[in-house]
Design a protein around this motif. Sequence first.
Motif, PDB file in Angstrom:
ATOM      1  N   THR A  83       0.842  -1.205   0.000  1.00 11.69           N
ATOM      2  CA  THR A  83       0.000   0.000   0.000  1.00 11.69           C
ATOM      3  C   THR A  83       0.876   1.253   0.000  1.00 11.69           C
ATOM      4  O   THR A  83       2.073   1.189   0.288  1.00 11.69           O
ATOM      5  CB  THR A  83      -0.922   0.028   1.240  1.00 11.69           C
ATOM      6  N   VAL A  92      -7.215  -1.529   4.205  1.00 12.18           N
ATOM      7  CA  VAL A  92      -7.242  -2.790   3.438  1.00 12.18           C
ATOM      8  C   VAL A  92      -7.394  -3.979   4.399  1.00 12.18           C
ATOM      9  O   VAL A  92      -8.214  -4.877   4.203  1.00 12.18           O
ATOM     10  CB  VAL A  92      -5.957  -2.946   2.580  1.00 12.18           C
ATOM     11  N   LYS A  96     -10.632  -6.568   4.452  1.00 16.49           N
ATOM     12  CA  LYS A  96     -10.420  -7.958   4.059  1.00 16.49           C
ATOM     13  C   LYS A  96     -10.734  -8.955   5.184  1.00 16.49           C
ATOM     14  O   LYS A  96     -10.723 -10.155   4.969  1.00 16.49           O
ATOM     15  CB  LYS A  96      -8.958  -8.181   3.638  1.00 16.49           C
TER      16      LYS A  96
END
Length: 188
Positions: A83, A92, A96
């Motif tokens: 990232t 993220v 996830k």
Amino acid sequence: MNICVFCSSSDAVSKKYFDSAKKLGVEMVKAGFNLVYGGAKRGLMGAVADSVKSAGGGVIGVIPKALKKYGIAMEGLDKLIVTDNMRERKSVMERKSDAFIFLPGGVGTLEEAMEILTLKQLHYHNKPLVFVNTANYYSTLFKFFEKMEKEKFIKKELCNMFHVAKNGRAAVRYIKRYKPSKFKDKWF
Ligand code: AMP
């Protein structure tokens, strides 16, 4: 299902913490969970990732490019997401993951735990959160929560938004049985 594990990047902590991280990895794989974590090979982060991999589970690492440059990223993961920065990385990891486990750690881990807990109290998500309290590492933090509650900085309900488990096995068991409950607004 993915469990995000936040934990120490220190290589210097006592063996009991490494043992606890390794056991968590084994229990996660036994229960059919994949690991989402910070992508590093250091400290408890490396230990839990190694343990999940060796037990045959899937591992997704999420690392910011600035940290990857130090050469601390773990090799051989199923997926390594790079990232732009720490903020993007946390978002993220959060998106996830179906559940969050906090093993002992330093300020990085604490910051991540407090963010996930803050998001839960503001109803951004209602996913399970578990602190693994290896060797009572987090007990002083829970005492501090008591003080916050006594002084009315938080409601008692905040402490129902996370679970405290004595080890990885209990943490995974809690996540498997988790049913989201309704929480009132955080404001007094
Ligand atoms: P700390 O508890 O201060 O050791 O920080 C560990 C937490 O912060 C982990 O859960 C990571 O997500 C993040 N972090 C800190 N240092 C690193 C690193 N060297 N590589 C990847 N993530 C890190």
